[in-house]
Design a protein around this motif. Structure first.
Motif, PDB file in Angstrom:
ATOM      1  N   ALA A  19      -1.112   1.807   9.454  1.00  0.00           N
ATOM      2  CA  ALA A  19      -0.817   0.403   8.413  1.00  0.00           C
ATOM      3  C   ALA A  19      -1.057   1.548   6.867  1.00  0.00           C
ATOM      4  CB  ALA A  19      -1.738  -0.353   7.906  1.00  0.00           C
ATOM      5  N   SER A  58       3.469 -10.855   4.743  1.00  0.00           N
ATOM      6  CA  SER A  58       2.931 -10.771   5.914  1.00  0.00           C
ATOM      7  C   SER A  58       3.497 -12.144   6.483  1.00  0.00           C
ATOM      8  CB  SER A  58       2.012  -9.731   6.313  1.00  0.00           C
ATOM      9  OG  SER A  58       1.650 -10.075   7.566  1.00  0.00           O
ATOM     10  N   VAL A  86       2.131  -5.480   0.258  1.00  0.00           N
ATOM     11  CA  VAL A  86       0.890  -5.235   0.733  1.00  0.00           C
ATOM     12  C   VAL A  86      -0.125  -4.063   0.348  1.00  0.00           C
ATOM     13  CG1 VAL A  86      -0.130  -4.583   2.975  1.00  0.00           C
ATOM     14  CG2 VAL A  86       2.388  -5.687   2.975  1.00  0.00           C
ATOM     15  N   SER A 107       4.028  -3.496   8.055  1.00  0.00           N
ATOM     16  CA  SER A 107       3.688  -5.057   8.809  1.00  0.00           C
ATOM     17  C   SER A 107       3.073  -4.325  10.131  1.00  0.00           C
ATOM     18  CB  SER A 107       4.526  -5.709   8.261  1.00  0.00           C
ATOM     19  OG  SER A 107       5.351  -6.030   9.242  1.00  0.00           O
ATOM     20  N   ASN A 108       2.773  -5.582  10.767  1.00  0.00           N
ATOM     21  CA  ASN A 108       2.147  -5.401  12.200  1.00  0.00           C
ATOM     22  C   ASN A 108       3.976  -5.959  13.354  1.00  0.00           C
ATOM     23  OD1 ASN A 108      -0.652  -5.487  13.960  1.00  0.00           O
ATOM     24  ND2 ASN A 108      -0.491  -6.795  11.875  1.00  0.00           N
TER      25      ASN A 108
END
Length: 343
Positions: A32, A164, A207, A59-60
């Protein structure tokens, strides 16, 4: 002349072959954004003679899509608990023998055998924390203790939300009194309506930029992870980070080795290095997030080590709800998120 030319060609070939033979191994690490001390990467390269090809994601979900696409042979990734669970289910992670790690003993026992990896076969804990609200008392003249503050029209154009889907949709669900992990479509639609209603109040979805936005006083209030909350309050003690009364997300980010790796042993070498107490402390101090490394925690500056936002007293599992892998239902969250962002 021909002999001389032949001699020089031979020398060039020898040097070329030698150079090829000494070519450094390259390790592809995917993490990240703003989530490691860059110096520890340089130190690893110097100590082990292995070059780090370092990439960052937002983001994941972005990370998962890239790994699934298979365009890059990633050797080490950092992923959140629910994403580790999803990647195990999809067969995207290599099993790792934790007994092969000299430094695994440094990881706190409370971070082992968690629901996303109950047998400790696939992941090594890195950072952990909560989700809450950062606010600037110079712009917010009331007590903030609820997620509903992020919907207050008084702060129109001064609200930052996480870019997210699980986090932002999760906050709307929790505001409504529902679980972060609901699979109830009606509840999910309610959360969507809440976030669409909020859309006109939001300055930005972000983010990595959240810390700078709050430090530069560009916003009044922001949804944030605890590490960012700790980082900004260390730099500007006038800013506040709180966990709302409705409850929070308790999260764990981990190292893992994807099946795309071409050098599993070097990947394990890197993960073992990251579990050294001094390395774990450097990363925690640089990033501001809570380390899962109990020996590394002892090396942290006192202000971080004793910060209760970073290291809450008591049973941490009473502080919040952990995200779960939603399986095929994830597509519903993705649909909802697309509708919110395009509104």
């Amino acid at each position: 002349m021909k002999k001389i030319l032949t001699f020089f060609i031979a020398v060039i070939l020898i040097f070329s072959l030698t150079a090829c033979g000494e070519k450094k191994a390259v390790l592809n690490v995917y993490n990240a954004g703003d989530y490691i001390d860059p110096q520890v990467l340089k130190d690893f390269e110097k100590e082990f003679g292995i070059k780090i090809n370092y990439e960052e994601y937002g983001s994941n979900e972005e990370m998962l899509a890239k790994v699934q696409a298979g365009g890059t042979a990633y050797d080490v990734i950092v992923a959140s608990d629910y994403m580790i669970q999803a990647m195990i289910r999809q067969g995207l992670l290599e099993e790792i023998d934790m007994n092969s790690f000299e430094n695994y003993k440094n990881i706190g026992s409370e971070f082992k055998n968690l629901a996303h990896d109950p047998e400790n076969k696939y992941s090594v804990p890195y950072f952990w924390g909560t989700m809450g609200i950062i606010y600037d008392p110079a712009k917010v003249d009331e007590k903030i203790d609820s997620w509903s503050a992020l919907w207050n029209p008084k702060y129109k154009g001064q609200i930052i939300m996480l870019d997210s889907p699980r986090d932002t949709i999760g906050v709307a669900l929790k505001k409504l009194g529902y679980s972060f992990n609901t699979r109830d479509l009606e509840k999910l639609e309610e959360a969507k309506k809440e976030l669409i209603k909020q859309r006109a109040l939001v300055k930005a979805y972000a983010v990595d930029a959240i810390k700078q936005i709050m430090l530069s006083k560009e916003a009044a209030i922001a949804l944030a992870w605890s590490g960012d909350g700790i980082a900004v309050t260390r730099e500007n003690p006038n800013l506040k980070y709180i966990i709302p009364k409705e409850g929070t997300n308790l999260w764990f980010d981990c190292f893992a080795v994807p099946t795309t790796t071409k050098q599993k042993e070097n990947a394990k070498l890197f993960i073992n290095y990251m579990m050294r107490p001094d390395v774990a402390a450097k990363c925690s101090n640089y990033v501001g997030y809570s380390t899962a490394n109990k020996e590394g925690m002892k090396l942290l500056p006192k202000d971080l080590r004793e910060n209760e936002s970073a290291y809450p007293k008591g049973n941490i599992f009473e502080k919040g709800e952990i995200f779960e892998d939603l399986g095929d239902f994830t597509t519903e969250y993705d649909r909802i998120w697309t509708e919110i962002k395009s509104y």
